[in-house]
Design an enzyme around this catalytic site. Structure first.
Site, PDB file in Angstrom:
ATOM      1  N   HIS A 254      55.308   9.645  15.488  1.00  0.00           N
ATOM      2  CA  HIS A 254      55.182   8.354  14.804  1.00  0.00           C
ATOM      3  C   HIS A 254      55.287   8.525  13.292  1.00  0.00           C
ATOM      4  O   HIS A 254      55.975   7.767  12.611  1.00  0.00           O
ATOM      5  CB  HIS A 254      53.851   7.703  15.199  1.00  0.00           C
ATOM      6  CG  HIS A 254      53.703   6.308  14.664  1.00  0.00           C
ATOM      7  ND1 HIS A 254      52.702   5.951  13.808  1.00  0.00           N
ATOM      8  CD2 HIS A 254      54.438   5.200  14.843  1.00  0.00           C
ATOM      9  CE1 HIS A 254      52.828   4.663  13.497  1.00  0.00           C
ATOM     10  NE2 HIS A 254      53.875   4.192  14.109  1.00  0.00           N
TER      11      HIS A 254
ATOM     12  N   HIS B  64      58.527   7.043  10.899  1.00  0.00           N
ATOM     13  CA  HIS B  64      58.391   6.226   9.688  1.00  0.00           C
ATOM     14  C   HIS B  64      58.892   6.951   8.437  1.00  0.00           C
ATOM     15  O   HIS B  64      59.247   6.313   7.454  1.00  0.00           O
ATOM     16  CB  HIS B  64      56.941   5.756   9.506  1.00  0.00           C
ATOM     17  CG  HIS B  64      56.596   4.596  10.397  1.00  0.00           C
ATOM     18  ND1 HIS B  64      56.942   3.300  10.105  1.00  0.00           N
ATOM     19  CD2 HIS B  64      55.953   4.540  11.587  1.00  0.00           C
ATOM     20  CE1 HIS B  64      56.522   2.479  11.069  1.00  0.00           C
ATOM     21  NE2 HIS B  64      55.921   3.222  11.983  1.00  0.00           N
TER      22      HIS B  64
ATOM     23  N   HIS C  33      58.690   0.819  18.970  1.00  0.00           N
ATOM     24  CA  HIS C  33      57.301   0.392  19.162  1.00  0.00           C
ATOM     25  C   HIS C  33      57.114  -0.342  20.493  1.00  0.00           C
ATOM     26  O   HIS C  33      56.057  -0.250  21.104  1.00  0.00           O
ATOM     27  CB  HIS C  33      56.826  -0.449  17.978  1.00  0.00           C
ATOM     28  CG  HIS C  33      56.643   0.355  16.707  1.00  0.00           C
ATOM     29  ND1 HIS C  33      57.666   0.609  15.829  1.00  0.00           N
ATOM     30  CD2 HIS C  33      55.555   0.998  16.202  1.00  0.00           C
ATOM     31  CE1 HIS C  33      57.214   1.359  14.819  1.00  0.00           C
ATOM     32  NE2 HIS C  33      55.935   1.620  15.023  1.00  0.00           N
TER      33      HIS C  33
ATOM     34  N   GLU D 164      58.359  -6.510  10.063  1.00  0.00           N
ATOM     35  CA  GLU D 164      57.687  -5.239   9.770  1.00  0.00           C
ATOM     36  C   GLU D 164      56.824  -5.316   8.503  1.00  0.00           C
ATOM     37  O   GLU D 164      55.668  -4.881   8.580  1.00  0.00           O
ATOM     38  CB  GLU D 164      58.718  -4.109   9.647  1.00  0.00           C
ATOM     39  CG  GLU D 164      58.057  -2.750   9.535  1.00  0.00           C
ATOM     40  CD  GLU D 164      59.060  -1.609   9.428  1.00  0.00           C
ATOM     41  OE1 GLU D 164      60.272  -1.873   9.378  1.00  0.00           O
ATOM     42  OE2 GLU D 164      58.606  -0.456   9.386  1.00  0.00           O
TER      43      GLU D 164
ATOM     44  N   HIS E  77      53.451  -7.516   9.771  1.00  0.00           N
ATOM     45  CA  HIS E  77      52.971  -6.364  10.539  1.00  0.00           C
ATOM     46  C   HIS E  77      52.237  -5.341   9.656  1.00  0.00           C
ATOM     47  O   HIS E  77      51.158  -4.873  10.000  1.00  0.00           O
ATOM     48  CB  HIS E  77      54.137  -5.706  11.288  1.00  0.00           C
ATOM     49  CG  HIS E  77      53.988  -4.230  11.459  1.00  0.00           C
ATOM     50  ND1 HIS E  77      54.481  -3.323  10.542  1.00  0.00           N
ATOM     51  CD2 HIS E  77      53.353  -3.497  12.407  1.00  0.00           C
ATOM     52  CE1 HIS E  77      54.177  -2.092  10.935  1.00  0.00           C
ATOM     53  NE2 HIS E  77      53.493  -2.164  12.063  1.00  0.00           N
TER      54      HIS E  77
ATOM     55  N   HIS F  65      48.090  -4.032   9.705  1.00  0.00           N
ATOM     56  CA  HIS F  65      47.509  -2.682   9.651  1.00  0.00           C
ATOM     57  C   HIS F  65      46.421  -2.633   8.561  1.00  0.00           C
ATOM     58  O   HIS F  65      45.363  -2.043   8.761  1.00  0.00           O
ATOM     59  CB  HIS F  65      48.583  -1.646   9.298  1.00  0.00           C
ATOM     60  CG  HIS F  65      49.370  -1.142  10.476  1.00  0.00           C
ATOM     61  ND1 HIS F  65      49.044  -0.005  11.153  1.00  0.00           N
ATOM     62  CD2 HIS F  65      50.475  -1.615  11.090  1.00  0.00           C
ATOM     63  CE1 HIS F  65      49.918   0.214  12.127  1.00  0.00           C
ATOM     64  NE2 HIS F  65      50.802  -0.762  12.106  1.00  0.00           N
TER      65      HIS F  65
END
Ligand code: CUO
Length: 687
Positions: free
Chosen positions: A212, A216, A241, A353, A368, A372
Site C-alpha cells: 500500500h 501510493h 482499493h 481521492e 477521501h 483519512h
C-alpha cells in the site's frame, strides 16, 4: 564504474540509519560523506571539524560531496525533525512537493547528491525519505537505481514497538554472527475478546502494508504534474482499493465475520477500537489509539494548518453524488465534462481521492484524503493534547486499522453508484464467438483436485538499517504470516475458429454470503478477487492451458516486498532499469484467503476474452511487469484496454440474477475449497 554511477549509488546510502547525522559512516562499507561545513545543521556546525575527523576514523570509503550553491529550504524545515509526517496533511504534501521540485531541478547526479546530503539533516527524516524516493523514481538519470524497501529505513512503522528494546539489546550485547531472530508474536495488538482481531493477520501483514505504501509512492496524488499524471491513475485508485475491500471481506467471511460496514454517517460513533502498539522512533511517540465509540469532530489544528468542518465533507459528498447522477462534472471555469462509460471512472477517481488532476478541487473538495485526516485526529481534533495523527493518517500504516476498511468501503460504494449508471455489458461485449471453456481444475501437491491448502509461515527480515545509534550488523525479526501451497490451474478450451489469442482472466469469490445463502450476482460481483490475468494462444480445436499460481499478475514474490539494496537485486543495467517499480505488488503469501479448517467453499471464475478488444499495442519488456493488475507498468499504458475489474465492474444485464445466468460459453465456474490447517512452517532462509 564511472564516477556518475558511483554518485548514483551513493544516493542510496542516504536511506541508511535516517536519524544518525549524514557524516556518520553509512552502509556495509562504512562509507563517509565528506560534508562541507556550511552543509551541517546548526546543531553540528560549531563542532564541524572535530566531528568529521572523529566519525571519519573508521571510514571504509570517503565520498566527496560537491560544494554547490545551497537551495533555500524555506518553510520545508517547518516540519520538525522529530514530528510525524503524512501526505494526507495538505501542509505536509505542499512542502513535500516543494522539496521534490528542488531535487528534480538539480542539473546532474553530483549536484543532486550534494543537495540531498545538505537536505538530509535539515528536514524531517520521513519527509526526506519520501521526497528522495519520488525523485529517484522519476529522474531520467536515477531511474535505474534500486530503492530499498521502506521497512529497512523505518521499521517502527511496521513492527511492534516492544521488539525494538529487545533488538537493541541483541545488537549491543551479542556479536554479529551469533544473533538470533527476535520473534514477533502473531497476536500482539489485541486478544480474542475483540472479534475484529480475527482478521488482524491481514490488516497488520507487513507485505500488505508495504504494498500500500509503495502503491501510493508510485501513484502520488500531489507533486509535479508529470509525476502525478499517469495513465488511468484515477481508475487504478478505484480498482486497487476496490480489490483491497473485496479481499478483506473475503477474509472476514472465512473468519465468521460479516462484510465490513460502510462508514456512512460521519457523525455516528465508530464502534471499532484500535490500539496499534507502534512507536515512531523519529518522533519518539506512540501512535495514538482509538477507544470504542469515539466520534469525529470539526478539525482546528493550527499546527497542521487544518481547519475543516464535517459540514464540508458532507457538502463534497453530496456534490460528488450529484455529479454521478447528472452524468457530468463541472470544472473550475464552469465547463461540463461528461462522465463517459469508459473514462468517467478515471475522472471520478481523481476527483474523489482527490489528486491534483481533479477537475475541480474547490467544488468537489478533498473527500477521501480528508476522511483519512478526520479519522486520524479523532482523539485530538484541536491539538489541545499536542498529539499527532493515528495510523490511518499515513498510507504507510493505514491498513492496520479496521476503520480504514469502513472508510474505503464507503468510498468504493460511491464508485459502484457511478458504475450502476453506465450501461451493463451486453452479451456481445462478454462473449468470444466460438471459444468455449470445457473444464477448470486446480491441482496442488498433496491435495485432492480443486482444493487449496493454507497454513502459517514464519519469515525473517533484517531491520538493522533503520535502527539508529547502535552497533552495526544484522538484526532479524521473525514474523508469522499466512501462506498457501502453490498450485496450477488446468483449463481446457475448445476453439472453433482459426488460431487466435485470448486474455485469460481468473477470479475467486466465496460461494455463499455470511448467512450461508447463495449470492445474487449484483452482490457477488463485488466479492470477486482477481488472481491472475494473462494472454493465451488458442489453436484451432482443443487446447489445454496450464498456469502456475506463482505467475500471478497481482502479486510479487516475498523477497521483493522486503528487499534490501544489497541483496536480491537483478544484475546488470537493463534488468535494473525498472527495478524501482518492483516493490509495488500484492504480497504473494496473501494471494489466497485463509479459508477455514472445515474447508471454505469458493467459486473460481475463468473467462477468456477476445484479445483484439483487450490488447494495447506497446513494448512491454521490463523486469517488474509481473504485478501489473494493481500497479500498471512503469512508464507505459495500463496493459488492458478493458475497464478495470472487467467483467465484474458493472451491474448485470436484464434478467441476470445469478452468476450462472451471467456466464457466456467463454466463461466457466468451478467450485473450489480453501482448507486451512493451523500449523506453522519454520522460516525458509535468513533473507
Ligand atoms: Cu490508499 Cu485511502 O487510499 O489509503
Amino acid at each position: 564504474m564511472s564516477s556518475a554511477s558511483n554518485s548514483k549509488n551513493h544516493l542510496l546510502l542516504l536511506y541508511d540509519r535516517p536519524q544518525e547525522p549524514v557524516f556518520v559512516a553509512k552502509g556495509d562499507k562504512k562509507s563517509v560523506f565528506k560534508v562541507p561545513n556550511n552543509y551541517l545543521s546548526d546543531r553540528y556546525k560549531p563542532l564541524g571539524v572535530a566531528l568529521q575527523s572523529r566519525f571519519g576514523e573508521e571510514a571504509g570509503e570517503e565520498i566527496d560531496v560537491k560544494n554547490i550553491s545551497l537551495p533555500n529550504l524555506g518553510d520545508i524545515t517547518s516540519i520538525g525533525r522529530h514530528e510525524n509526517f503524512s501526505l494526507f496533511i495538505p501542509k505536509h504534501r505542499r512542502l513535500a512537493a516543494k522539496l521534490i521540485n528542488i531535487f528534480l531541478g538539480m542539473r546532474n547526479v553530483d549536484d543532486l547528491l550534494a543537495c540531498c546530503v545538505y537536505a538530509r539533516d535539515n528536514v524531517n527524516p520521513y519527509l526526506f525519505n519520501y521526497c528522495l524516493s519520488v525523485c529517484l523514481l522519476h529522474r531520467e538519470d536515477t531511474r535505474d537505481l534500486d530503492l530499498p524497501s521502506i521497512i529497512h529505513s523505518f521499521p517502527d512503522k511496521y513492527v511492534d514497538s516492544s521488539v525494538f528494546t529487545r533488538a537493541r539489546e541483541e545488537a549491543t550485547i551479542v556479536p554479529d554472527g551469533s544473533r538470533t531472530p527476535i520473534e514477533i508474536p502473531r497476536d500482539y495488538t489485541a486478544s480474542d475478546l475483540e472479534e475484529e482481531h480475527r482478521v488482524a493477520y491481514f490488516r497488520e501483514d507487513l507485505g500488505i502494508n508495504l504494498h500500500h505504501w509503495h502503491w501510493h509512492l508510485v501513484y502520488p496524488f500531489d507533486g509535479p504534474r508529470d509525476v502525478v499524471n499517469k495513465n488511468r491513475r484515477g481508475e487504478l485508485f478505484f480498482y486497487m482499493h476496490q480489490q483491497i475491500i473485496a479481499r478483506y471481506n473475503f477474509e472476514r467471511l472465512c473468519n465468521y465475520l460479516k462484510r465490513t460496514e460502510r462508514l456512512l454517517n460521519l457523525r455516528e460513533p465508530i464502534k471499532e477500537a484500535y490500539f496499534p502498539k507502534l512507536d515512531s522512533l523519529v518522533a519518539s511517540r506512540s501512535y495514538p489509539a482509538r477507544v470504542a465509540n469515539q466520534t469525529i469532530s470539526n478539525l482546528n489544528r493550527e499546527v497542521d494548518q487544518i481547519h475543516q468542518d464535517i459540514d464540508d465533507m458532507e457538502r463534497w459528498r453530496d456534490r460528488i453524488f450529484a455529479a454521478i447522477h447528472q452524468g457530468y462534472v463541472e470544472t473550475e471555469n464552469g465547463q461540463r465534462v461528461t462522465l463517459t462509460e469508459n473514462e468517467g471512472i478515471d475522472i471520478l477517481g481523481n476527483m474523489m481521492e482527490s489528486s491534483i488532476l481533479s477537475p475541480n478541487r474547490t467544488f468537489y473538495g478533498d473527500y477521501h484524503n480528508m476522511g483519512h485526516i478526520f479519522l486520524s485526529y479523532i482523539h485530538d481534533p484541536d491539538h489541545r493534547h499536542l498529539e499527532s495523527f493515528g495510523v490511518i493518517g499515513d498510507s504507510t500504516t493505514a491498513m492496520r486499522d479496521p476503520v480504514f476498511y469502513r472508510w474505503h468501503a464507503h468510498i468504493d460504494d460511491i464508485f459502484q453508484e457511478f458504475k450502476a449508471t453506465i450501461p451493463s455489458y451486453p452479451v456481445d461485449q462478454l462473449a468470444y464467438q466460438g471459444v468455449t471453456i470445457n473444464s477448470i481444475e486446480i491441482q496442488s501437491q498433496g491435495s485432492p483436485a480443486n482444493r487449496i491448502s493454507t497454513f502459517w509461515q514464519q519469515s525473517d527480515v533484517d531491520l538493522s538499517r533503520g535502527m539508529d545509534f547502535q552497533p552495526r550488523g544484522p538484526v532479524f525479526v521473525r514474523f508469522t504470516h499466512l501462506q498457501h501451497q502453490e498450485f496450477n490451474y488446468r483449463i481446457t478450451v475448445n476453439n472453433q475458429g482459426g488460431s487466435r489469442m485470448g486474455t485469460c482472466r481468473i477470479f475467486l469469490a466465496p460461494k455463499f454470503d455470511e448467512r450461508g445463502n447463495p449470492w445474487l450476482f449484483r452482490d457477488q460481483k463485488n466479492m470477486f478477487i482477481e488472481l491472475d490475468k494473462f494472454p493465451v494462444n488458442l489453436r484451432s480445436g482443443q487446447n489445454t492451458i496450464t498456469r502456475s499460481s506463482m505467475q500471478s499478475s497481482v502479486t510479487i514474490p516475498f523477497e521483493r516486498s522486503f528487499r534490501d539494496w544489497d541483496t536480491n537485486r537483478p544484475q546488470g543495467g537493463d534488468q535494473l532499469a525498472q527495478f524501482n517499480f518492483c516493490g509495488c505488488g500484492w504480497p504473494h503469501h496473501m494471494l489466497i484467503p485463509k479459508g477455514t479448517a472445515d474447508g471454505y467453499q469458493c467459486q473460481l471464475f475463468v473467462m477468456i476474452s477476445n484479445y483484439t478488444n483487450d490488447h494495447i499495442e506497446q513494448d512491454t519488456t521490463g523486469t517488474c511487469n509481473d504485478a501489473f493488475s494493481f500497479c500498471g507498468l512503469k512508464d507505459r499504458l495500463y496493459p488492458d484496454r478493458r475497464s478495470m475489474g472487467y467483467p465484474f465492474d458493472r451491474t448485470p444485464r436484464e434478467g441476470v440474477r445469478t452468476l450462472q445466468q451471467f456466464l457466456t460459453p467463454n466463461m466457466r465456474v468451478q467450485d473450489v475449497v480453501i482448507q486451512f490447517t493451523n500449523r506453522t512452517v519454520r522460516p525458509r532462509s535468513n533473507n
